[in-house]
Design an enzyme around this catalytic site. Sequence first.
Site, PDB file in Angstrom:
ATOM      1  N   ASP A  79      18.323  24.472  83.979  1.00  0.00           N
ATOM      2  CA  ASP A  79      19.296  25.446  83.499  1.00  0.00           C
ATOM      3  C   ASP A  79      18.898  26.873  83.862  1.00  0.00           C
ATOM      4  OD1 ASP A  79      20.220  23.175  82.265  1.00  0.00           O
ATOM      5  OD2 ASP A  79      20.464  24.101  80.299  1.00  0.00           O
ATOM      6  N   HIS A 121      14.136  24.095  82.574  1.00  0.00           N
ATOM      7  CA  HIS A 121      14.735  25.364  83.026  1.00  0.00           C
ATOM      8  C   HIS A 121      14.168  25.886  84.342  1.00  0.00           C
ATOM      9  CE1 HIS A 121      15.983  25.479  78.782  1.00  0.00           C
ATOM     10  NE2 HIS A 121      16.927  26.321  79.170  1.00  0.00           N
TER      11      HIS A 121
HETATM   12 ZN    ZN Z   1      20.552  28.207  79.242  1.00  0.00          ZN
END
Ligand code: ZN
Length: 491
Positions: free
Chosen positions: A180, A338
Site C-alpha cells: 500500500d 507497505h
Molecule cells: Zn494506506
Amino acid sequence: MRLPIAFVSSTLVLLSALRVSAHIGPGFAMPESRDVVHHHLRSRGTNGRLMLRAAPSSESQESSEQDPSQECKPYGLKSSSALGKVYPKAGQIADIVSGDDTGATLFKEILDSGIIPGNVQVKKGTQGNMGIDQGQSDSYDDSDPDCWWTATGCTSPKHKQLSHDLDSCPEPNTWGLSFDDGPNCSHNAFYDFLQKEKLRATLFYIGTNVIDWPLQAQRGLTDGHDICVHTWSHHYTTTLSTSQVFSELYYTMRIIKDVIGVTPRCWRPPYGDVDDRVRAIATALGLRTIVWDHDTDDWNIVPGGKQSTAKIESNYQKIIDAGKNGSTADKGIMVLTHELTNQTMDMFMNEYSKVKAAYKNLVPISACMNASSPYVEDQPTYSNFADFTSGKVDAQGLPQPDAIKINVNSKLNITSEKDQKSAGGFSSASAKKSKTQGDSSSSSPDSQASAAPNSNKSSDKEDGNSASFTPIHVLSISMTAALVSFASWAL
Ligand SMILES: [Zn+2]
Ligand SMILES: *[C@@H]1O[C@H](CO)[C@@H](O)[C@H](O)[C@H]1NC(C)=O
Ligand SMILES: *[C@@H]1O[C@H](CO)[C@@H](O)[C@H](O)[C@H]1NC(C)=O
Ligand SMILES: *[C@@H]1O[C@H](CO)[C@@H](O)[C@H](O)[C@H]1NC(C)=O
Ligand SMILES: *[C@@H]1O[C@H](CO)[C@@H](O)[C@H](O)[C@H]1NC(C)=O
Ligand SMILES: *[C@@H]1O[C@H](CO)[C@@H](O)[C@H](O)[C@H]1NC(C)=O
Ligand SMILES: *[C@@H]1O[C@H](CO)[C@@H](O)[C@H](O)[C@H]1NC(C)=O
C-alpha cells in the site's frame, strides 16, 4: 458502543520539511520546465563511473536510478502542468474539481441511481479527518447497521447491491501479496528485488503519489504488478462527504488511467475505514473493496513510526509461523504490507526468505481471485492462480516501459461493480460464488487466524492498531509537499 480499537487522542504533527511548495506536489514543482529540468543535473554511478544526467523524462531512465535521494528529487514532465489543472490539489481531500462536467455528471448519475444508502451517517472525524471521533464510535449502534469495518471488522455489507469485501486469499498455503501507499519515489531497489525474485504484487496506489511521481507509477505496471486505487489523499473515508468520497476514488482512478493507461477495478480503504455508504460509491465506480486479514503493522516502524524493527520482525514472524503450523492449510491469507518508506520495503526484503520457506505460494491478489482481467481495458491480462503458480508470473500485453503516453483527461469507461459480469475482474460474481460456497461470507465479522484472542472485532487495522490493543501511534501520510502527519492514538 465502546470499540476495541484505538482512537485518535492527541497530536497531529505536520513535518513540512523536504518540500517547499505546499500546494503543488513535487511533480509540479517545475511545471513547463523542461529547460529548467535539463539544467538540473543529477549524478549517478554506473559501473564506477560518475555520470551526470538530467531529471528523468522516461520510465526506463527513472527505473535505472539507484540513489534513493536522486529518485526522490522532484521532476516535471511536459504533461505535469496540464494535469495539475484538472486534478484536485495533491495531498488535500479531493472534491469535484470546478469545471469538471464529466465528473459532476457521473456523480449525479450515481446519486440518482439510488445505490447509496440514505441511512448511513457520515462518521465524525478528528484532526482533519485523519482519525475517527471517539464519541461517534462510542454511540455507534451495536448491531452495526452500516457494516463499519473500523468499528467491527465487518466485511459483509448490510445494504443491497454491495459485494462482500475481499479480505483473504482463498488458496491454501498462500500469502496474498500487496503493498500500500505507493508509488514511493525511492522504490527502485525494492522493485528490482521483486523482479529478481519473480514476485508480483497488488499495488494500492495513492492518487497524490501518482501525480507526484508519474514515472515511478508507470514502473508498477510495466513490471507486471497489478494496480488498485488507494484514494487521492489517504483520509478516513467514512468521515468524508459523499462527493468527497466519490472524488477521492474517481480522481485516483483517472490519474491512474491518465498516467499509467489502465482503469483499476479494485480499491483498498486507507486504515480499512469503510462502511456501506462508501462501499456503495466504490461499487458504482466499478471498484471492488479489498481489505486484509493479517497485518504486519510495518507502517509503524521507526523512524517514521513508533515500533522498533524487532517488533515488526516479530509481527512478520507470527504470520510466518501461521504458514508453518498448518493453520493456512485450508485457506490462505491476505497480508497488509507497505511501500511507504525505505524501512517498510527493507523489512519485506529481509523477511522474504522466511516467508518463502513458510508459504507454498506468494501471489498477487489478482492471482488469488483469478482476476486475469483486473482493469476495465482488455489489456493487459494477468495469470490466474493455476498459471501463476505454475511459473507464468508475467502479465500479457504490458506496454513497453517508455511507450506509455500520459494523457490528460482520459475518458473513463465506468461500469458499476455489480454489473461487471464478465469473468476475470474482481467483480461480485466471485463474491456470490464464495457466498454460496460459504467460505468467507459469514455475516459476523471474520474471525481469522490473526484475530485478537478476546475479540471478534477488528484486529487488523491498517495504520492503526494490531492484535494487541495497547496504545500506539499512527503514522498517516499526507503527500502534499511530503507532509508527514503523526496522529497519536490511545485506547
Ligand atoms: Zn494506506
Ligand atoms: C499457528 O501460528 C499462529 C501464529 O503464531 C497462531 O496464531 C495459531 O494459533 C497457530 N495454530 C496452530 C494450529 O498451532
Ligand atoms: C518514500 O520513501 C522515502 C524513504 O523512506 C521517504 O522519505 C518518502 O517520504 C517516501 N514517500 C514517498 C511518497 O515517496
Ligand atoms: C534503504 O536505504 C539504504 C541506505 O540508503 C539503501 O542501501 C537501501 O537499498 C534502501 N532500501 C530500499 C528498499 O530502498
Ligand atoms: C480460481 O480457479 C481455480 C481453478 O483453476 C479454482 O480452483 C479456484 O477456486 C478459483 N478461485 C476463485 C477465487 O475463484
Ligand atoms: C465500456 O465497458 C463495457 C464493459 O465493461 C463494454 O461493453 C463497452 O464496450 C465499453 N465501452 C467503451 C466505449 O469502451
Ligand atoms: C461478538 O460480537 C457480538 C455482537 O457485537 C457480541 O454479542 C459477542 O459477544 C461478541 N463475541 C465475542 C467473542 O466477543
